[in-house]
Design an enzyme around this catalytic site. Structure first.
Site, mmCIF file in Angstrom:
data_model
loop_
_atom_site.group_PDB
_atom_site.id
_atom_site.type_symbol
_atom_site.label_atom_id
_atom_site.label_comp_id
_atom_site.label_asym_id
_atom_site.label_seq_id
_atom_site.Cartn_x
_atom_site.Cartn_y
_atom_site.Cartn_z
ATOM 1 C CD1 TRP A 155 -3.113 -1.101 0.614
ATOM 2 C CD2 TRP A 155 -1.723 -2.430 1.750
ATOM 3 N NE1 TRP A 155 -3.727 -2.327 0.757
ATOM 4 C CE2 TRP A 155 -2.895 -3.150 1.449
ATOM 5 C CE3 TRP A 155 -0.691 -3.076 2.459
ATOM 6 C CZ2 TRP A 155 -3.062 -4.487 1.837
ATOM 7 C CZ3 TRP A 155 -0.864 -4.384 2.844
ATOM 8 C CH2 TRP A 155 -2.047 -5.084 2.530
ATOM 9 C CG HIS A 176 -6.626 -1.333 3.702
ATOM 10 N ND1 HIS A 176 -5.943 -2.510 3.597
ATOM 11 C CD2 HIS A 176 -6.186 -0.784 4.868
ATOM 12 C CE1 HIS A 176 -5.150 -2.682 4.637
ATOM 13 N NE2 HIS A 176 -5.275 -1.641 5.423
ATOM 14 N NE ARG A 202 -4.656 1.359 -1.424
ATOM 15 C CZ ARG A 202 -5.057 0.156 -1.796
ATOM 16 N NH1 ARG A 202 -4.574 -0.367 -2.901
ATOM 17 N NH2 ARG A 202 -5.922 -0.519 -1.076
ATOM 18 C CD GLN A 216 -10.438 -0.735 -0.039
ATOM 19 O OE1 GLN A 216 -10.435 -0.967 1.172
ATOM 20 N NE2 GLN A 216 -9.448 -1.110 -0.831
ATOM 21 C CB VAL A 259 -7.054 -13.231 4.782
ATOM 22 C CG1 VAL A 259 -8.162 -12.307 5.245
ATOM 23 C CG2 VAL A 259 -6.370 -12.685 3.542
ATOM 24 C CB ALA A 301 -12.087 -10.076 6.323
HETATM 25 N N1 DAH Z 1 -7.683 -4.265 2.188
HETATM 26 C C1 DAH Z 1 -7.288 -4.908 0.961
HETATM 27 C C2 DAH Z 1 -6.840 -3.857 -0.027
HETATM 28 O O1 DAH Z 1 -7.232 -2.761 0.044
HETATM 29 C C3 DAH Z 1 -8.432 -5.700 0.381
HETATM 30 C C4 DAH Z 1 -8.779 -6.856 1.226
HETATM 31 C C5 DAH Z 1 -8.185 -8.080 0.992
HETATM 32 C C6 DAH Z 1 -9.693 -6.751 2.268
HETATM 33 C C7 DAH Z 1 -8.483 -9.178 1.750
HETATM 34 C C8 DAH Z 1 -10.022 -7.834 3.046
HETATM 35 C C9 DAH Z 1 -9.401 -9.051 2.775
HETATM 36 O O2 DAH Z 1 -10.885 -7.775 4.042
HETATM 37 O O3 DAH Z 1 -9.721 -10.136 3.558
HETATM 38 O O4 DAH Z 1 -6.073 -4.188 -0.899
#
Ligand code: DAH
Length: 333
Positions: A155, A176, A202, A216, A259, A301
């Site tokens: 990020w 995010h 970002r 998001q 995750v 998630a």
């Molecule tokens: N937060 C991640 C992003 O912005 C996206 C994401 C990936 C969210 C996996 C989640 C997850 O909750 O389980 O790239």
């Protein structure tokens, strides 16, 4: 002072006034009107004098004077209509059609956020929101991305210009909506099932599918006995509700530090796959970090990009349209 109380004097006044009116125009018209018909005008004076006359004279003289008043008023109106300003001279054309008022509506991104929220609340998710200016603990550390961990490079972050005692920046614009996972779990006992819409930022070069600020919607479900099958079922059902049953969906393995296992979901777009979300089973370290027992609880998630979903739904070719504020684009939705 000429005698103004006889019928003859009224006749003389009539002749004089009408003769003068014949050549009056422009400002002279107004001068004439106040000279004869104004508050201190000559005919007005005559009419005022009537009250003091003997009653028998008063009736016939009064009637003649009132007739004269009408005559002069009509003559003035005719003359003004003939030589005075025309409606067209004022620049006002009352026959032109009216202007249609502009009608406001929701921004396409707002509409999409609402549709996503509706699909998720129908599946039992509760909507919560969180801060856009975030602590690095929630944006990274609580998500199993400790300081100096290379995964932070996933990020490109906009840091707030403020440092802690060790001279490190600790405040950022959230990259995010995932930080809300830890914030929600810290405050709630399981089971939890929440959806978090919001704006993210970002430090990123923009192109047709990337913006430096975007939206998001995060999803989080934690309870006893939640499995990967439930994650997959939830996301397929979500895709069906948002894109319809015919749209092609791709699901594959991906890596996100918070995750295990992790996946991403893509939708077919102009013959290619466009990634719209990351997802996975919440990492045991994330659960332990907020005081949940990872032996007892499991969860999934997901986090999706709203602008990309709006692109797909409306067949838009460039994500940068959304923030350009061009009415020619916005009024299509
Ligand atoms: N937060 C991640 C992003 O912005 C996206 C994401 C990936 C969210 C996996 C989640 C997850 O909750 O389980 O790239």
């Amino acid at each position: 002072m000429p005698d103004t109380t006889t019928i003859e004097s009224l006749e003389a006044l009539r002749l004089e006034a009408l003769r003068e009116l014949e050549s009056a125009s422009g400002e002279a018209l107004e001068v004439w009107r106040s000279k004869y018909l104004g508050r201190k005008g000559r005919l007005t004076q005559v009419l005022r004098g009537i009250v003091g006359m003997p009653p028998d004279e008063r009736r016939s003289f009064g009637a003649a004077a009132n007739t004269l008043k009408e005559v002069l008023e009509n003559a003035f109106a005719d003359r003004a209509a003939a030589v005075g300003p025309k409606p067209a001279d004022t620049g006002l054309d009352v026959t032109l059609p009216g202007r249609r008022p502009l009608q406001g509506r929701l921004h396409p991104v707002t509409q999409t956020v609402r549709d996503i929220a509706e699909a998720l609340t129908a599946m039992g998710f509760q909507i919560v929101e969180g801060p856009e200016v975030e602590h690095d603990y929630y944006n990274f550390t609580a998500l199993n991305i400790p300081p100096d961990h290379p995964a932070r490079d996933m990020w490109d972050t906009l840091w707030v210009d403020r440092v802690d005692a060790e001279g490190n920046p600790r405040i950022l614009l959230r990259t995010h909506t995932s930080p809300m996972q830890a914030r929600v779990m810290e405050k709630t006992k399981p089971p939890v099932r929440v959806a978090v819409p919001g704006r993210c930022y970002r430090y990123e070069a923009t192109d047709a599918t990337h913006e430096w600020h975007f939206h998001q919607v995060e999803g989080l479900a934690v309870a006893e006995g939640i499995t990967f099958a439930e994650l997959k079922g939830t996301l397929y059902e979500f895709a069906r509700r948002i894109f319809g049953p015919e749209r092609k969906v791709r699901f594959r393995c991906d890596y996100f530090p918070f995750v295990e296992p992790g996946v991403d979901m893509a939708i077919d777009w102009k013959g290619e796959w466009l990634e719209i979300m990351g997802a996975g089973m919440v990492h045991p370290r994330v659960l332990a970090g907020v005081g949940y027992d990872p032996e007892k609880f499991t969860g999934f998630a997901f986090g999706m990009g709203v602008e990309r979903i709006a692109l797909l739904r409306h067949g838009i070719d460039d994500i940068r349209h959304f923030a350009a504020n061009d009415l020619r684009f916005l009024s299509q939705f």
